[in-house]
Design a protein around this motif. Structure first.
Motif, short mmCIF file in Angstrom:
data_model
loop_
_atom_site.label_atom_id
_atom_site.label_comp_id
_atom_site.label_asym_id
_atom_site.label_seq_id
_atom_site.Cartn_x
_atom_site.Cartn_y
_atom_site.Cartn_z
N THR A 1 2.50 46.61 -31.18
CA THR A 1 3.58 45.64 -31.36
C THR A 1 2.98 44.27 -31.63
OG1 THR A 1 5.05 46.86 -29.92
CG2 THR A 1 5.54 44.54 -30.23
N ASP A 2 3.26 43.75 -32.80
CA ASP A 2 2.78 42.41 -33.14
C ASP A 2 3.89 41.38 -33.02
OD1 ASP A 2 0.15 43.22 -33.76
OD2 ASP A 2 0.82 43.94 -35.70
N SER A 3 5.12 41.83 -32.80
CA SER A 3 6.24 40.90 -32.69
C SER A 3 6.69 40.83 -31.23
CB SER A 3 7.38 41.34 -33.60
OG SER A 3 7.79 42.64 -33.26
N LEU A 4 5.88 40.22 -30.41
CA LEU A 4 6.22 40.03 -29.00
C LEU A 4 7.20 38.87 -28.87
CD1 LEU A 4 2.63 40.37 -27.59
CD2 LEU A 4 4.49 41.99 -27.25
N PRO A 5 8.08 38.93 -27.88
CA PRO A 5 9.00 37.80 -27.67
C PRO A 5 8.22 36.51 -27.44
CG PRO A 5 9.63 39.67 -26.31
CD PRO A 5 8.31 40.01 -26.93
N GLU A 6 8.65 35.45 -28.08
CA GLU A 6 7.98 34.16 -27.92
C GLU A 6 8.43 33.46 -26.65
OE1 GLU A 6 7.96 31.62 -31.32
OE2 GLU A 6 7.53 33.28 -32.68
N ASP A 7 9.65 33.74 -26.22
CA ASP A 7 10.19 33.10 -25.02
C ASP A 7 9.60 33.75 -23.77
OD1 ASP A 7 11.80 31.44 -26.56
OD2 ASP A 7 13.49 32.82 -26.49
N ILE A 8 9.26 32.93 -22.81
CA ILE A 8 8.75 33.41 -21.51
C ILE A 8 9.94 33.60 -20.59
CG2 ILE A 8 7.33 32.77 -19.52
CD1 ILE A 8 5.69 33.40 -22.03
N ASP A 9 9.97 34.74 -19.90
CA ASP A 9 11.05 35.04 -18.95
C ASP A 9 11.15 33.91 -17.93
OD1 ASP A 9 12.49 36.13 -16.65
OD2 ASP A 9 12.22 38.09 -17.60
N SER A 10 12.36 33.47 -17.64
CA SER A 10 12.57 32.36 -16.71
C SER A 10 12.15 32.72 -15.27
CB SER A 10 14.03 31.91 -16.73
OG SER A 10 14.86 32.96 -16.28
N LYS A 11 11.96 34.01 -14.98
CA LYS A 11 11.51 34.43 -13.65
C LYS A 11 10.01 34.25 -13.49
CE LYS A 11 15.20 37.74 -13.59
NZ LYS A 11 15.44 38.69 -14.64
N CYS A 12 9.31 33.96 -14.57
CA CYS A 12 7.86 33.71 -14.51
C CYS A 12 7.64 32.22 -14.24
CB CYS A 12 7.19 34.09 -15.83
SG CYS A 12 7.07 35.86 -16.08
N HIS A 13 6.87 31.94 -13.21
CA HIS A 13 6.60 30.56 -12.82
C HIS A 13 5.12 30.26 -13.07
CE1 HIS A 13 10.52 30.54 -10.88
NE2 HIS A 13 10.21 31.73 -10.42
N ILE A 14 4.75 30.20 -14.32
CA ILE A 14 3.35 29.97 -14.67
C ILE A 14 3.05 28.50 -14.45
CG2 ILE A 14 1.65 29.99 -16.52
CD1 ILE A 14 3.17 32.40 -17.68
N GLU A 15 2.15 28.25 -13.49
CA GLU A 15 1.84 26.87 -13.12
C GLU A 15 0.36 26.54 -13.28
OE1 GLU A 15 3.20 26.76 -9.10
OE2 GLU A 15 5.30 26.77 -9.67
N GLY A 16 -0.47 27.53 -13.44
CA GLY A 16 -1.90 27.26 -13.48
C GLY A 16 -2.56 27.87 -14.71
N PRO A 17 -3.88 27.82 -14.72
CA PRO A 17 -4.65 28.31 -15.86
C PRO A 17 -4.69 29.84 -15.90
CG PRO A 17 -6.13 27.71 -14.10
CD PRO A 17 -4.74 27.32 -13.65
N VAL A 18 -5.22 30.36 -16.99
CA VAL A 18 -5.48 31.79 -17.11
C VAL A 18 -6.56 32.15 -16.10
CG1 VAL A 18 -6.41 33.57 -18.65
CG2 VAL A 18 -4.84 31.84 -19.55
N VAL A 19 -6.30 33.18 -15.27
CA VAL A 19 -7.28 33.59 -14.26
C VAL A 19 -8.00 34.88 -14.63
CG1 VAL A 19 -6.11 32.40 -12.38
CG2 VAL A 19 -5.51 34.77 -12.87
N MET A 20 -7.46 35.61 -15.62
CA MET A 20 -8.10 36.84 -16.07
C MET A 20 -7.53 37.17 -17.44
SD MET A 20 -8.36 40.51 -14.06
CE MET A 20 -6.66 41.05 -14.18
N GLN A 21 -8.38 37.73 -18.31
CA GLN A 21 -7.96 38.19 -19.62
C GLN A 21 -8.38 39.65 -19.77
OE1 GLN A 21 -10.06 35.34 -22.13
NE2 GLN A 21 -8.10 34.45 -22.70
N LEU A 22 -7.51 40.45 -20.35
CA LEU A 22 -7.85 41.84 -20.64
C LEU A 22 -7.59 42.11 -22.11
CD1 LEU A 22 -6.38 43.87 -17.65
CD2 LEU A 22 -8.74 43.16 -18.02
N LYS A 23 -8.40 42.99 -22.67
CA LYS A 23 -8.23 43.37 -24.07
C LYS A 23 -8.28 44.88 -24.17
CE LYS A 23 -9.83 42.40 -28.67
NZ LYS A 23 -10.72 41.66 -29.53
N GLU A 24 -7.23 45.45 -24.75
CA GLU A 24 -7.15 46.89 -25.02
C GLU A 24 -7.43 47.73 -23.78
OE1 GLU A 24 -6.18 48.30 -28.14
OE2 GLU A 24 -5.57 46.23 -28.38
#
Length: 112
Positions: free
Chosen positions: A5-28
């Motif tokens: 899927t290359d067409s992911l929703p651009e809007d972030i769910d309002s239940k997500c409270h992202i306040e800090g930096p990226v703490v981990m990245q995963l690929k595939e």
């Protein structure tokens, strides 16, 4: 099997409270879709060597889950960035680490 899927929703769910930096990245990586705390998540465990067992699981509460992938128990391959969620989502067990997950890519890994 569905293509990535290359067409992911651009809007972030309002239940997500992202306040800090990226703490981990995963690929595939491989994970399983679930639903808890009124959010969809992907459960992911670190890959282990044969014979090893782990009680550590990351619950990535997805902030941009496509409708197509909202199916509990389905195996997916995904890439994305994780952010802390410990202030808002309680652990489900001793080895669980709840994080917010912003997907970069997702596809079905199984054929069901």
């Amino acid at each position: 099997m569905m293509p990535p899927t290359d067409s992911l929703p651009e809007d972030i769910d309002s239940k997500c409270h992202i306040e800090g930096p990226v703490v981990m990245q995963l690929k595939e990586q491989i994970g399983y879709v679930g639903y808890r705390a009124d959010l969809w998540y992907i459960a992911y465990s670190l890959p282990l060597k044969p014979g090893e067992m782990s009680d550590v699981q990351y619950s990535g509460f997805v902030c941009n889950m496509p409708e197509t992938f909202k199916r509990v128990g389905r195996k997916v391959k995904f890439s994305g960035n994780y952010h802390h969620a410990y202030k808002y989502i309680p652990k489900s067990g001793a080895g669980d680490t709840p994080l917010y997950l912003v997907l970069k890519r997702i596809r079905w890994e199984d054929k069901n």
